[in-house]
Design a protein around this motif. Sequence first.
Motif, PDB file in Angstrom:
ATOM      1  N   LYS A  11       0.841  -1.204   0.000  1.00  0.00           N
ATOM      2  CA  LYS A  11       0.000   0.000   0.000  1.00  0.00           C
ATOM      3  C   LYS A  11       0.873   1.250   0.000  1.00  0.00           C
ATOM      4  O   LYS A  11       0.592   2.227  -0.694  1.00  0.00           O
ATOM      5  CB  LYS A  11      -0.918   0.008   1.218  1.00  0.00           C
ATOM      6  N   PHE A  12       1.949   1.216   0.763  1.00  0.00           N
ATOM      7  CA  PHE A  12       2.857   2.356   0.838  1.00  0.00           C
ATOM      8  C   PHE A  12       3.520   2.618  -0.518  1.00  0.00           C
ATOM      9  O   PHE A  12       3.610   3.751  -0.979  1.00  0.00           O
ATOM     10  CB  PHE A  12       3.918   2.104   1.923  1.00  0.00           C
ATOM     11  N   ILE A  13       3.956   1.562  -1.184  1.00  0.00           N
ATOM     12  CA  ILE A  13       4.599   1.693  -2.491  1.00  0.00           C
ATOM     13  C   ILE A  13       3.617   2.215  -3.529  1.00  0.00           C
ATOM     14  O   ILE A  13       3.942   3.106  -4.323  1.00  0.00           O
ATOM     15  CB  ILE A  13       5.231   0.350  -2.928  1.00  0.00           C
ATOM     16  N   VAL A  14       2.407   1.686  -3.540  1.00  0.00           N
ATOM     17  CA  VAL A  14       1.387   2.132  -4.489  1.00  0.00           C
ATOM     18  C   VAL A  14       1.039   3.607  -4.249  1.00  0.00           C
ATOM     19  O   VAL A  14       0.960   4.405  -5.190  1.00  0.00           O
ATOM     20  CB  VAL A  14       0.128   1.234  -4.405  1.00  0.00           C
ATOM     21  N   ALA A  15       0.867   3.982  -2.989  1.00  0.00           N
ATOM     22  CA  ALA A  15       0.555   5.382  -2.673  1.00  0.00           C
ATOM     23  C   ALA A  15       1.695   6.304  -3.099  1.00  0.00           C
ATOM     24  O   ALA A  15       1.465   7.386  -3.651  1.00  0.00           O
ATOM     25  CB  ALA A  15       0.277   5.532  -1.173  1.00  0.00           C
ATOM     26  N   THR A  16       2.931   5.885  -2.869  1.00  0.00           N
ATOM     27  CA  THR A  16       4.090   6.678  -3.271  1.00  0.00           C
ATOM     28  C   THR A  16       4.140   6.849  -4.792  1.00  0.00           C
ATOM     29  O   THR A  16       4.399   7.947  -5.301  1.00  0.00           O
ATOM     30  CB  THR A  16       5.393   6.026  -2.760  1.00  0.00           C
ATOM     31  N   LEU A  17       3.892   5.773  -5.519  1.00  0.00           N
ATOM     32  CA  LEU A  17       3.893   5.851  -6.986  1.00  0.00           C
ATOM     33  C   LEU A  17       2.805   6.792  -7.504  1.00  0.00           C
ATOM     34  O   LEU A  17       3.026   7.548  -8.448  1.00  0.00           O
ATOM     35  CB  LEU A  17       3.730   4.456  -7.590  1.00  0.00           C
ATOM     36  N   ILE A  18       1.642   6.758  -6.893  1.00  0.00           N
ATOM     37  CA  ILE A  18       0.543   7.642  -7.300  1.00  0.00           C
ATOM     38  C   ILE A  18       0.917   9.100  -7.044  1.00  0.00           C
ATOM     39  O   ILE A  18       0.705   9.968  -7.904  1.00  0.00           O
ATOM     40  CB  ILE A  18      -0.768   7.256  -6.579  1.00  0.00           C
TER      41      ILE A  18
END
Length: 151
Positions: A11-18
């Motif tokens: 979730k952290f990686i996806v949020a960072t990418l967004i």
Amino acid sequence: MANALHKSPIKFIVATLIIVATIAYLSFTGGRDNKSYYVTIGELQGMGNKAYVRHLRVAGNVAPGSIHRVGTSATFDLLEQGRKLSVVYQGSEPPPDTFKDDAQALAVGTYGHDGVFHATQLQAKCASKYAPAPASATPATTAAATPPTTR
């Protein structure tokens, strides 16, 4: 509980990418919208239809007697290498104090289908301020003002 720890980094990686993608997109589109191309009057008049869709910067000398001010707006002509461009300036601030006949001026705005440059920003530099002083303005020599001595 071990399951919750494994989902958290994803979730952290996806949020960072967004977030990174959003910032990159806004930077690219904001920079593109604010970009203005510097062109000469001759280049502007030869651009064809491209001139009507771009944000441009045009420089030249203010034609003597062409300035007409009304509040914070002004109309004038720019001259450059024998070419003339009519400019309508409508800004939030009045033209600068250095904006006078024969001053070098830079207009930022858009070129209209009416053949007039519609400026929203205006910069000017007084040409006479940087010119050498005329010969008559040099101080007289003290030898001419001193009476001759007698012996």
